[in-house]
Design an enzyme around this catalytic site. Sequence first.
Site, PDB file in Angstrom:
ATOM      1  N   TYR A  66     103.078  49.052  58.201  1.00 51.25           N
ATOM      2  CA  TYR A  66     103.185  50.173  57.226  1.00 51.25           C
ATOM      3  C   TYR A  66     103.899  51.180  57.743  1.00 51.25           C
ATOM      4  O   TYR A  66     103.911  51.097  58.065  1.00 51.25           O
ATOM      5  CB  TYR A  66     101.171  50.584  58.100  1.00 51.25           C
ATOM      6  CG  TYR A  66      99.972  49.363  57.513  1.00 51.25           C
ATOM      7  CD1 TYR A  66     100.138  48.882  57.051  1.00 51.25           C
ATOM      8  CD2 TYR A  66      99.071  49.915  58.349  1.00 51.25           C
ATOM      9  CE1 TYR A  66      98.779  48.038  56.704  1.00 51.25           C
ATOM     10  CE2 TYR A  66      97.791  49.592  59.037  1.00 51.25           C
ATOM     11  CZ  TYR A  66      97.350  48.341  57.533  1.00 51.25           C
ATOM     12  OH  TYR A  66      96.326  47.588  57.066  1.00 51.25           O
ATOM     13  N   GLY A 219      88.952  52.757  49.309  1.00 44.82           N
ATOM     14  CA  GLY A 219      90.533  52.103  50.033  1.00 44.82           C
ATOM     15  C   GLY A 219      91.413  53.685  49.057  1.00 44.82           C
ATOM     16  O   GLY A 219      90.960  55.468  49.273  1.00 44.82           O
ATOM     17  N   THR A 221      91.208  54.640  46.019  1.00 48.08           N
ATOM     18  CA  THR A 221      90.281  55.482  45.241  1.00 48.08           C
ATOM     19  C   THR A 221      88.678  55.641  45.635  1.00 48.08           C
ATOM     20  O   THR A 221      88.358  54.756  45.633  1.00 48.08           O
ATOM     21  CB  THR A 221      89.933  54.415  43.777  1.00 48.08           C
ATOM     22  OG1 THR A 221      91.602  54.123  43.548  1.00 48.08           O
ATOM     23  CG2 THR A 221      89.804  55.202  43.184  1.00 48.08           C
TER      24      THR A 221
HETATM   25  N1  NAP Z   1      93.670  43.682  56.648  1.00 47.46           N
HETATM   26  C1  NAP Z   1      94.060  43.654  55.605  1.00 47.46           C
HETATM   27  O1  NAP Z   1      93.641  43.540  54.309  1.00 47.46           O
HETATM   28  C2  NAP Z   1      94.065  45.608  54.928  1.00 47.46           C
HETATM   29  C3  NAP Z   1      94.109  46.165  53.923  1.00 47.46           C
HETATM   30  C4  NAP Z   1      94.014  47.837  53.439  1.00 47.46           C
HETATM   31  C5  NAP Z   1      93.006  48.743  54.775  1.00 47.46           C
HETATM   32  N2  NAP Z   1      93.366  47.972  55.610  1.00 47.46           N
HETATM   33  C6  NAP Z   1      92.595  48.746  57.256  1.00 47.46           C
HETATM   34  O2  NAP Z   1      91.277  49.359  57.062  1.00 47.46           O
HETATM   35  C7  NAP Z   1      91.583  51.128  56.947  1.00 47.46           C
HETATM   36  C8  NAP Z   1      91.018  51.562  56.060  1.00 47.46           C
HETATM   37  O3  NAP Z   1      90.849  51.390  54.761  1.00 47.46           O
HETATM   38  P1  NAP Z   1      91.968  52.482  53.741  1.00 47.46           P
HETATM   39  O4  NAP Z   1      92.302  53.644  54.758  1.00 47.46           O
HETATM   40  O5  NAP Z   1      92.967  52.182  52.737  1.00 47.46           O
HETATM   41  O6  NAP Z   1      91.365  52.476  53.013  1.00 47.46           O
HETATM   42  P2  NAP Z   1      89.276  53.675  53.380  1.00 47.46           P
HETATM   43  O7  NAP Z   1      89.329  54.074  55.271  1.00 47.46           O
HETATM   44  O8  NAP Z   1      88.556  53.220  52.657  1.00 47.46           O
HETATM   45  O9  NAP Z   1      89.071  55.119  53.038  1.00 47.46           O
HETATM   46  C9  NAP Z   1      90.420  55.548  53.111  1.00 47.46           C
HETATM   47  C10 NAP Z   1      90.600  56.775  51.523  1.00 47.46           C
HETATM   48  O10 NAP Z   1      89.619  58.122  51.640  1.00 47.46           O
HETATM   49  C11 NAP Z   1      89.754  59.176  52.169  1.00 47.46           C
HETATM   50  N3  NAP Z   1      89.110  60.278  52.604  1.00 47.46           N
HETATM   51  C12 NAP Z   1      87.772  59.132  54.458  1.00 47.46           C
HETATM   52  N4  NAP Z   1      87.231  60.163  54.831  1.00 47.46           N
HETATM   53  C13 NAP Z   1      87.227  61.249  53.250  1.00 47.46           C
HETATM   54  C14 NAP Z   1      86.208  62.282  53.552  1.00 47.46           C
HETATM   55  N5  NAP Z   1      85.651  62.951  54.395  1.00 47.46           N
HETATM   56  N6  NAP Z   1      86.846  62.928  52.795  1.00 47.46           N
HETATM   57  C15 NAP Z   1      87.180  62.214  51.234  1.00 47.46           C
HETATM   58  N7  NAP Z   1      88.451  61.533  51.446  1.00 47.46           N
HETATM   59  C16 NAP Z   1      88.139  60.684  52.180  1.00 47.46           C
HETATM   60  C17 NAP Z   1      91.349  58.950  52.381  1.00 47.46           C
HETATM   61  O11 NAP Z   1      91.827  60.184  52.020  1.00 47.46           O
HETATM   62  P3  NAP Z   1      92.271  61.867  53.082  1.00 47.46           P
HETATM   63  O12 NAP Z   1      93.562  60.567  53.754  1.00 47.46           O
HETATM   64  O13 NAP Z   1      92.808  62.442  51.989  1.00 47.46           O
HETATM   65  O14 NAP Z   1      91.371  61.519  54.898  1.00 47.46           O
HETATM   66  C18 NAP Z   1      91.628  58.187  52.336  1.00 47.46           C
HETATM   67  O15 NAP Z   1      92.645  58.302  50.712  1.00 47.46           O
HETATM   68  C19 NAP Z   1      93.232  51.247  57.072  1.00 47.46           C
HETATM   69  O16 NAP Z   1      93.807  51.982  57.355  1.00 47.46           O
HETATM   70  C20 NAP Z   1      93.552  49.702  57.517  1.00 47.46           C
HETATM   71  O17 NAP Z   1      93.957  50.103  58.915  1.00 47.46           O
HETATM   72  C21 NAP Z   1      93.285  46.843  56.190  1.00 47.46           C
END
Ligand code: NAP
Length: 290
Positions: A66, A219, A221
């Site tokens: 990352y 994620g 979106t």
């Molecule tokens: N193993 C894999 O292949 C893989 C792939 C992808 C991700 N991951 C892991 O999974 C974790 C979670 O995935 P992710 O962070 O990409 O996606 P997520 O948790 O599904 O969503 C994050 C998105 O949601 C928004 N968000 C969070 N809280 C919110 C709220 N209360 N209101 C409005 N928007 C909100 C964030 O924007 P803001 O920043 O504006 O809050 C961000 O754009 C990652 O951090 C990573 O550690 C692993």
Amino acid sequence: MNAPTTSLPGGTWTLGNATITRFGYGAMQLAGPWVMGPPADHDGALAVLREVVAAGITHVDTSDAYGPRVTNELIAEALRPYPESLFLATKVRANRDAQGGWPTARRPEDLRKQVHENLQSLGVETLDLVNMRMGDAEGPKPGSIAEAFETLVELQREGLIRHLGVSNVTTEQVAEAHGIAPIVCVQNMYNLAHRHDDDLIDTLAADGIAYVPFFPLGGFTPLQSDALSGVAVRLGATPMSVALAWLLQRSPNILLIPGTSSTAHLRENIAGAGLSLSDEDLADLESIGH
Ligand SMILES: NC(=O)c1ccc[n+]([C@@H]2O[C@H](COP(=O)([O-])OP(=O)(O)OC[C@H]3O[C@@H](n4cnc5c(N)ncnc54)[C@H](OP(=O)(O)O)[C@@H]3O)[C@@H](O)[C@H]2O)c1
């Protein structure tokens, strides 16, 4: 390493020799756009990480890929010396190129190098958990994972890794890995709108293995649907809170790692994830995944 009690929604889960909060934090969104380069607001990113720990969260998910190195270095800068209770989960195999692509590290020596890079950028002597990330951006790909996984098992025997997990994998690959060495978690894409792993989650729960959904909020979106908004309005909650509460309620082995670069969203998510969803709410949410 133990956090036996917590007031965070969902309580705790025991992974190998560590008891961690089911409400964790995913650090990926702290890097720059499309997970490349530094964050626009360096101090803001440090503040989010410090708020994570101050809130009592003991599970942080990251990867040296990352940024690359950006989120690991932010974690080290914000949180070292690490609290005894903090459990850092990282992942290897997905790599980065200069164009922002995610090439795969295939050779054993490249996986070893990634483990050492994670140790160095996090500033630890042993990694609490390493997930071997298979497949690609489109999802899991079938095929044997034995050679790559055996490399991680060797590194575990050398004392560089405490626990092993697999990510972006098929059900067959989970079984193959677990036949080689015990795994404590599977990290795959899963949320209200993507429920391909329903059967796998139940099987893992029966075996005492954690399931850690990535993209729990959708994620890049974040989830949007009329049904989700409708339930949120009825409960006086945000849609993101409902999405997290649904995951916690779905199965006790689900651990949350929602990402955010905002302390306000972090607080909102913690406050909202403990919502109790009624049968009516669950029935309304059912339509989203089908
Ligand atoms: N193993 C894999 O292949 C893989 C792939 C992808 C991700 N991951 C892991 O999974 C974790 C979670 O995935 P992710 O962070 O990409 O996606 P997520 O948790 O599904 O969503 C994050 C998105 O949601 C928004 N968000 C969070 N809280 C919110 C709220 N209360 N209101 C409005 N928007 C909100 C964030 O924007 P803001 O920043 O504006 O809050 C961000 O754009 C990652 O951090 C990573 O550690 C692993």
